[in-house]
Structure formats: C-alpha cells, structure tokens
Design a protein around this motif. Structure first.
Motif, PDB file in Angstrom:
ATOM      1  N   SER A   1       3.950  -1.658  -8.631  1.00 41.47           N
ATOM      2  CA  SER A   1       3.932  -0.199  -8.550  1.00 41.47           C
ATOM      3  C   SER A   1       5.385   0.241  -8.459  1.00 41.47           C
ATOM      4  CB  SER A   1       3.170   0.265  -7.308  1.00 41.47           C
ATOM      5  OG  SER A   1       3.857  -0.168  -6.140  1.00 41.47           O
TER       6      SER A   1
ATOM      7  N   THR B   1       6.336   4.333  -4.355  1.00 41.33           N
ATOM      8  CA  THR B   1       4.914   4.302  -4.005  1.00 41.33           C
ATOM      9  C   THR B   1       4.661   3.250  -2.937  1.00 41.33           C
ATOM     10  OG1 THR B   1       4.360   4.969  -6.250  1.00 41.33           O
ATOM     11  CG2 THR B   1       2.583   4.017  -4.943  1.00 41.33           C
ATOM     12  N   TRP B   2       5.280   2.099  -3.118  1.00 43.43           N
ATOM     13  CA  TRP B   2       5.151   1.026  -2.134  1.00 43.43           C
ATOM     14  C   TRP B   2       5.712   1.478  -0.783  1.00 43.43           C
ATOM     15  CZ3 TRP B   2       9.189  -3.068  -1.029  1.00 43.43           C
ATOM     16  CH2 TRP B   2       8.699  -4.041  -0.147  1.00 43.43           C
TER      17      TRP B   2
ATOM     18  N   ARG C   1       3.431   3.874   0.825  1.00 41.76           N
ATOM     19  CA  ARG C   1       2.235   3.186   1.319  1.00 41.76           C
ATOM     20  C   ARG C   1       2.522   2.560   2.684  1.00 41.76           C
ATOM     21  NH1 ARG C   1       0.754  -1.120  -2.556  1.00 41.76           N
ATOM     22  NH2 ARG C   1       0.231   0.651  -3.861  1.00 41.76           N
TER      23      ARG C   1
ATOM     24  N   ASN D   1       0.805   4.196   6.042  1.00 38.63           N
ATOM     25  CA  ASN D   1      -0.117   3.346   6.794  1.00 38.63           C
ATOM     26  C   ASN D   1       0.431   3.008   8.172  1.00 38.63           C
ATOM     27  OD1 ASN D   1      -2.242   3.194   4.921  1.00 38.63           O
ATOM     28  ND2 ASN D   1      -1.116   1.715   3.708  1.00 38.63           N
TER      29      ASN D   1
ATOM     30  N   ALA E   1      -3.904   8.356  -3.848  1.00 37.36           N
ATOM     31  CA  ALA E   1      -4.926   7.307  -3.914  1.00 37.36           C
ATOM     32  C   ALA E   1      -4.282   5.926  -3.907  1.00 37.36           C
ATOM     33  CB  ALA E   1      -5.777   7.495  -5.170  1.00 37.36           C
ATOM     34  N   GLU E   2      -3.200   5.778  -4.684  1.00 39.44           N
ATOM     35  CA  GLU E   2      -2.509   4.487  -4.750  1.00 39.44           C
ATOM     36  C   GLU E   2      -1.813   4.186  -3.420  1.00 39.44           C
ATOM     37  OE1 GLU E   2       0.133   4.233  -8.097  1.00 39.44           O
ATOM     38  OE2 GLU E   2       0.622   2.147  -7.657  1.00 39.44           O
ATOM     39  N   THR E   3      -1.221   5.224  -2.830  1.00 34.21           N
ATOM     40  CA  THR E   3      -0.498   5.031  -1.582  1.00 34.21           C
ATOM     41  C   THR E   3      -1.423   4.604  -0.452  1.00 34.21           C
ATOM     42  OG1 THR E   3       1.154   6.665  -2.221  1.00 34.21           O
ATOM     43  CG2 THR E   3       0.957   6.205   0.126  1.00 34.21           C
ATOM     44  N   LEU E   4      -2.565   5.290  -0.349  1.00 33.58           N
ATOM     45  CA  LEU E   4      -3.476   5.022   0.772  1.00 33.58           C
ATOM     46  C   LEU E   4      -4.584   4.040   0.395  1.00 33.58           C
ATOM     47  CD1 LEU E   4      -3.808   8.630   2.278  1.00 33.58           C
ATOM     48  CD2 LEU E   4      -2.283   6.789   2.996  1.00 33.58           C
ATOM     49  N   GLU E   5      -4.525   3.549  -0.834  1.00 30.39           N
ATOM     50  CA  GLU E   5      -5.528   2.589  -1.324  1.00 30.39           C
ATOM     51  C   GLU E   5      -6.935   3.154  -1.189  1.00 30.39           C
ATOM     52  OE1 GLU E   5      -3.963  -1.753  -0.872  1.00 30.39           O
ATOM     53  OE2 GLU E   5      -3.279  -0.638   0.880  1.00 30.39           O
ATOM     54  N   LEU E   6      -7.093   4.359  -1.744  1.00 29.47           N
ATOM     55  CA  LEU E   6      -8.383   5.052  -1.763  1.00 29.47           C
ATOM     56  C   LEU E   6      -8.688   5.421  -3.210  1.00 29.47           C
ATOM     57  CD1 LEU E   6      -7.659   7.651   1.084  1.00 29.47           C
ATOM     58  CD2 LEU E   6      -9.051   5.592   1.321  1.00 29.47           C
ATOM     59  N   SER E   7      -9.932   5.855  -3.450  1.00 29.96           N
ATOM     60  CA  SER E   7     -10.229   6.390  -4.781  1.00 29.96           C
ATOM     61  C   SER E   7      -9.753   7.848  -4.835  1.00 29.96           C
ATOM     62  CB  SER E   7     -11.734   6.328  -5.050  1.00 29.96           C
ATOM     63  OG  SER E   7     -12.396   7.253  -4.209  1.00 29.96           O
TER      64      SER E   7
END
Lengths: 156, 195
Positions: B78, B82-83, B86, B90, B161-167
């Motif tokens: 990514s 973004t990483w 994340r 988190n 969505a990518e940051t929080l690992e959600l849809s």
C-alpha cells in the motif's frame, strides 16, 4: 426509490446523496423524498451542517518539542542498535573476511570441486594389444576418456 | 472530496517511495524527513481519537518508533501514508479503548480552545463548532475514528476502509451512525444550555 420511499432506504444512501455519487435518476427520487419528508429533510440539514463544521475545525497544533521526542525515542529503539550505515563501510568487510577465514578452515574440502574418479582399466585395442590406462569419466564426457597409458602392451 | 476544505495534498509518490527505500536501508536523514512530513497529521489524528494532547504526543512517538522498526519489512503493498495512518489510527483506537476516558474527555475538549485557528469564525459558528467538538468526544472510539479520518484528515471512504481494514460499506454505515449520534449529542447540548 419513489417520492414515498421508506425513510430507511433514503437514509441508507444519504452519504452518497450528499456526495452526489448517486445515479441521476436515483438522486432525483431521493431529492423528491427529501422534499416530502420533514424528518429526512431535517437529517440532511443536520449532516450538511456537521460536515461543514467538522471540515472547518482547525488541526490541533502538535507540541513544539514533538520532533525532539520522536528523535529521542528512535535513538533508543531496537532498530537503532543495528546502525546499518556504520556497518557497511569497514565492519561489514571485516565480517566478510571472517566468514572467508572460517570457510577456509572448516569448509574447504566441501567447497572444492569434486575430484574426478579414476578407474584403471584394461583396454583391448585391435591390432595394438592390451592397454592398461587411467580412465576418467566426467560430466562433459560420461563415457570417459583414456588419460594416459600406464602400461602399454602394444603389438609390435 | 472538493467540499472539504482540508484535502490532503497529493504526495509525490515516486519521491516518497525513494525516501522510504533510503530509510529502509538505514538512512536516518531519510526517516527524519518522513516523520517531519507526517508528524503533525499523526498527532492530530491521535489527538482527535484519543482525546488529550499528552496522550497524543506519546502515541505519535510510539507510532514512529513502530514504523521505524517495521520499515525494513514494508513491501509497498500500500502507500506508505496509508500504512502509517493504519498504524496510527489503530494505535490511537486501542489506547482510547483501553482507557475509558469519555466522561473526562467530554469536559476537556469542550474547555480546550484550539491551539491554532486559521481564521476567526463568526460567533454562531464558533459556538456550533464547540458543541460539535464536545459531541465528537462523546462518540464511541470506532465512530470517532471514521469521522476524524473522513472529515478532519480528508481520506476517501476507500482509504478509510484500507486504513481501518473494514469494508467500504462498514465505513459508510459507521459514518452515518456517527452523524445521527452527533446530531443527538448536539441537541442534548442545546437543551442543557437552555436550562
């Protein structure tokens, strides 16, 4: 979605509606619902206001010493202990030399190319008698070749 | 989205990747450039999610130490930012969840004036902004996180969505719930103010 569509459907697509991300026909139906439903119209006004206010909130200023704090924390991190840049110059060269030295002491017999096996054979040669010689097969020539005759018992 | 006044500037992806690669190889100056570029944003995100300045400063330095230590294993699956978001989001969510400080936070954020307002807004907006800040502090950590990333950091739904690992659907439903909750909390503030 029609003008009398349930509020739940309207609210489900509210963010896309405000982002103008709905298909034009769906957007028109949503707009019609908004005009006809006081509850949903109030929600739209509230969400619009929230978005405007949230976007206008100033970013909280970081403490002035934040960079120094990060620098200190990095200096005591696990990775900092490796210091790879200092390694690469002469320390790495010394380490490589040590590996070579250990290899010379311990690993040479295994590192050296395998010796070709040599078989002593008698070869009957028509008209020349028997030839005793060293025979050495190799990967390139698996059938081998006669290296040198040891004893020649050639016919005169 | 253009309606939000604080869009993130588009990073020069190639230059940033080169910087990250230098930092991966152990170049401390390159890593310093990275944290100097992102420290304010990470602090702001941590502050909005976790709730106070000192905790946010601690979180920010912890995030950069974690990034520094894990950087050699980063494979550019990514974008670096973004990483980083994340890890930061988190970390802040975990911290805020650990310490149930909502009640104190509510008061503190309502009291605390912003450190650097870009302009002097009209009194009505300022009042509404203060009510909103108090209401924001009253959201659950999960709802606050999506709200902060969307409206204060300007991330798209996909990036959140990518940051929080959600849809993306979950991001939107959380954001909608955040709006309806904020509305209730702001109305409660008005009612309490009228008493």
């Amino acid at each position: 979605m029609t003008a009398n569509a349930p509020c739940a459907i309207f609210r489900e697509s509210l963010l896309d509606y405000l982002d103008e991300a709905l298909h034009p026909a769906v957007r028109e139906a949503a707009r019609a619902h908004e005009r006809s439903c006081a509850g949903c119209a109030g929600l739209v006004r509230s969400v619009r206001e929230q978005r405007a206010l949230l976007s206008a909130l100033p970013r909280p200023a970081a403490p002035e010493n934040l960079g120094a704090r990060i620098e200190r924390a990095l200096a005591s991190s696990r990775r900092a202990a490796f210091r790879p840049r200092r390694w690469t110059a002469w320390t790495a060269a010394a380490a490589a030399a040590a590996v070579v030295a250990i290899g010379l002491l311990a690993g040479i017999p295994r590192l050296r190319a395998p010796e070709r096996s040599i078989t002593v054979i008698d070869v009957e040669l028509p008209d020349r008698g028997t030839l005793l010689g060293r025979f050495a097969p190799s990967y390139e020539n698996p059938t081998g070749s006669l290296l040198d005759p040891l004893v020649s018992n050639e016919n005169p | 989205m253009s309606q939000f006044p604080e869009p993130r500037e588009a990073p020069d992806a190639a230059a940033e990747e080169a910087l990250v690669r230098r930092a991966q190889a152990g170049d401390r100056d390159a890593f310093r450039s990275l944290y100097q570029k992102y420290q304010d944003r990470v602090f702001a995100t941590a502050y909005r999610i976790a709730g106070d300045r000192e905790t946010a400063a601690d979180l920010t330095q912890e995030v950069f130490v974690k990034i520094f230590e894990e950087l050699p294993g980063f494979r550019f699956g990514s974008r670096f930012s973004t990483w980083l978001y994340r890890v930061a989001a988190n970390h802040a969510i975990n911290k805020a969840s650990e310490t149930a400080r909502h009640a104190r936070l509510n008061e503190r954020l309502a009291r605390e004036r912003p450190a650097a307002a870009p302009a002097d807004p009209p009194a009505r907006d300022r009042f509404a902004g203060e009510r909103l800040q108090a209401a924001l502090a009253g959201l659950s950590v999960k709802l606050r996180a999506v709200t902060v990333l969307r409206y204060l950091e300007g991330l798209s739904y996909e990036e959140i969505a990518e940051t929080l690992e959600l849809s993306v659907g979950t991001v939107k439903s959380r954001l909608f719930l955040a709006h309806t909750t904020l509305r209730e909390l702001m109305e409660d503030e008005v009612k309490e103010g009228d008493r």
